[in-house]
Design an enzyme around this catalytic site. Structure first.
Site, PDB file in Angstrom:
ATOM      1  CG  HIS A  80      -2.133   0.861   1.290  1.00  0.00           C
ATOM      2  ND1 HIS A  80      -2.003   2.324   1.385  1.00  0.00           N
ATOM      3  CD2 HIS A  80      -3.360   0.832   0.989  1.00  0.00           C
ATOM      4  CE1 HIS A  80      -3.091   2.799   1.248  1.00  0.00           C
ATOM      5  NE2 HIS A  80      -3.934   1.989   0.792  1.00  0.00           N
ATOM      6  CG  ASP A  87      -7.630  -2.776  -2.819  1.00  0.00           C
ATOM      7  OD1 ASP A  87      -8.766  -2.212  -2.765  1.00  0.00           O
ATOM      8  OD2 ASP A  87      -6.600  -2.073  -2.969  1.00  0.00           O
TER       9      ASP A  87
END
Length: 426
Positions: free
Chosen positions: A304, A361
């Site tokens: 991320h 995700d």
């Protein structure tokens, strides 16, 4: 005592004040930098630039912290409903029982979509992506609902309409794309139950509402409700700074979220897993490609930009994912591939050393697939969850006494001045 940073330029010292947030974050206030020095800053991607002061969401990527209005997201995921979370973000506090009941009644009253809006849906090409349709339809809502007498009343009713109708419109787009009859919302179902029922109920096969699926959807939406100044949220604020109406600002957020590096990442995860499965299911080969600096391949759903440790939302989503898959016991080769890939990367020193943990995700894509959400609807699901955050951010910027229209600067790198050449001489 006030703190400053001193900048020296061409022998002149300029004192730039430090701004300190409630969690001890510090920023250099450069609002007078150009006036004092003639200089601007250059920060591609705005990774080191604070665009606003905000009391909505606090996140610390190094420590893996995420809080909405001061409440840890872990507590909200465990205990709160999505409606409570939305109220918290938009109004700055949790609702009491009467306020929550009133919100539920208003959401039910405004959950139907204007009949004329349905005609819009039926004229989009069948192959249209649901995010393009949703962005267009939200923008079109302004034409159907005239402005009210006071700004406060206008904002309150618009917020309610969006929270109620975007969910209905998303389910409608799916039904129309399948050529099925639209299923209307029911007053006896919760926010999450209603969405699943509108998506999957048919006259020949009534939808069986599973507690585990409803809970997974609730947590999915809560964890996506806000995430500080990301691409789509910053887009909502920037467009909103021109004092456009809320429908247009939210439409902009939906369009920004559509990107594969933002809201489309969970769809990209499933497409990657599908690719792995169709090419023999060899996760070892894929991991080797991901570690090869000379290979452009990118492992979707890992790492991320902000979090330098395990994404706190991913921890919650992983637990929810494990519980859901155990409860519904579905057979899906892509889910098997995902679990194998997860196990291998969590043990691999390369991924550990580079903080490339599975992110939200990765797990959210698996959860949505397990619930039965089609892949092209994944980003729409994200948009429904992010809606309260967009509204809260827009509202906060509207109430900012130091509001300014967004107008970034640039460093020009084109041609210097030269004269126009007539066409016969070119």
């Amino acid at each position: 005592m006030d703190e400053f940073v001193t900048l020296t330029y061409r022998g002149k010292e300029v004192k730039l004040p430090l701004v300190t947030g409630s969690e001890g974050e510090k920023a250099i206030d450069i609002s007078r930098l150009r006036t004092e020095t003639g200089l601007i800053t250059l920060d591609p991607g705005y990774a080191n630039t604070g665009s606003c002061l905000s009391a909505i969401t606090f996140m610390d990527g190094e420590k893996g912290i995420l809080r909405y209005r001061g409440i840890p997201v872990e507590q909200l995921a465990e205990k709160a409903s999505f409606k409570e979370t939305a109220y918290l973000l938009i109004n700055g506090r949790l609702p009491n029982r009467d306020e929550l009941t009133q919100l539920s009644v208003r959401l039910n009253d405004h959950s139907l979509v204007h009949t004329d809006l349905k005609a819009f849906y039926q004229n989009f090409p069948r192959a249209s992506h649901p995010m393009g349709i949703l962005s267009s339809m939200v923008n079109a809502m302004k034409s159907f609902y005239p402005e009210l007498d006071t700004l406060e009343e206008e904002i309150n009713i618009t917020v309610t309409r969006l929270l109620a109708k975007v969910r209905t419109m998303a389910a409608m787009s799916y039904k129309i794309s399948r050529g099925h009859e639209i299923v209307l919302p029911r007053p006896d179902l919760t926010y999450c139950e209603n969405f699943l029922n509108m998506m999957f109920d048919t006259p020949v096969t009534p939808y069986e509402i599973k507690r585990e699926a409803v809970n997974a959807l609730r947590v999915f939406w809560i964890l996506h409700a806000d995430h500080e100044q990301n691409c789509s949220t910053s887009s909502v604020r920037m467009v909103g700074s021109a004092r456009v109406n809320l429908y247009t600002a939210i439409s902009t957020g939906i369009a920004a979220l559509w990107g594969p590096l933002h809201g489309g990442a969970n769809q990209a995860v499933i497409e990657m897993l599908d690719n792995i499965h169709n090419n023999g299911g060899d996760c070892t080969k894929i991991i080797q490609r991901a570690k090869d600096k000379n290979d452009p391949f990118r492992l979707m759903g890992f790492g991320h930009r902000v979090y330098k440790t395990y994404d706190p939302r991913a921890k919650i989503m992983k637990k929810m994912c494990d519980n859901l898959l155990a409860a519904i016991q579905i057979t899906d080769p892509l889910l098997d591939t995902a679990k194998e890939l997860e196990e291998m990367t969590l043990k691999d020193p390369y991924f550990i050393d580079h903080n490339l943990y599975p992110n939200i995700d990765f797990y959210s894509g698996i959860i949505l697939r397990a619930i039965g959400i089609p892949t092209n609807m994944f980003t729409v699901m994200f948009a429904i969850g992010r809606l309260p955050g967009w509204i809260a951010q827009w509202k906060e910027s509207m109430d900012d006494p130091n509001w300014k229209i967004s107008r970034p600067r640039q460093i020009y790198t084109g041609h210097q001045q030269y004269d126009y050449v007539p066409i016969h001489a070119r």
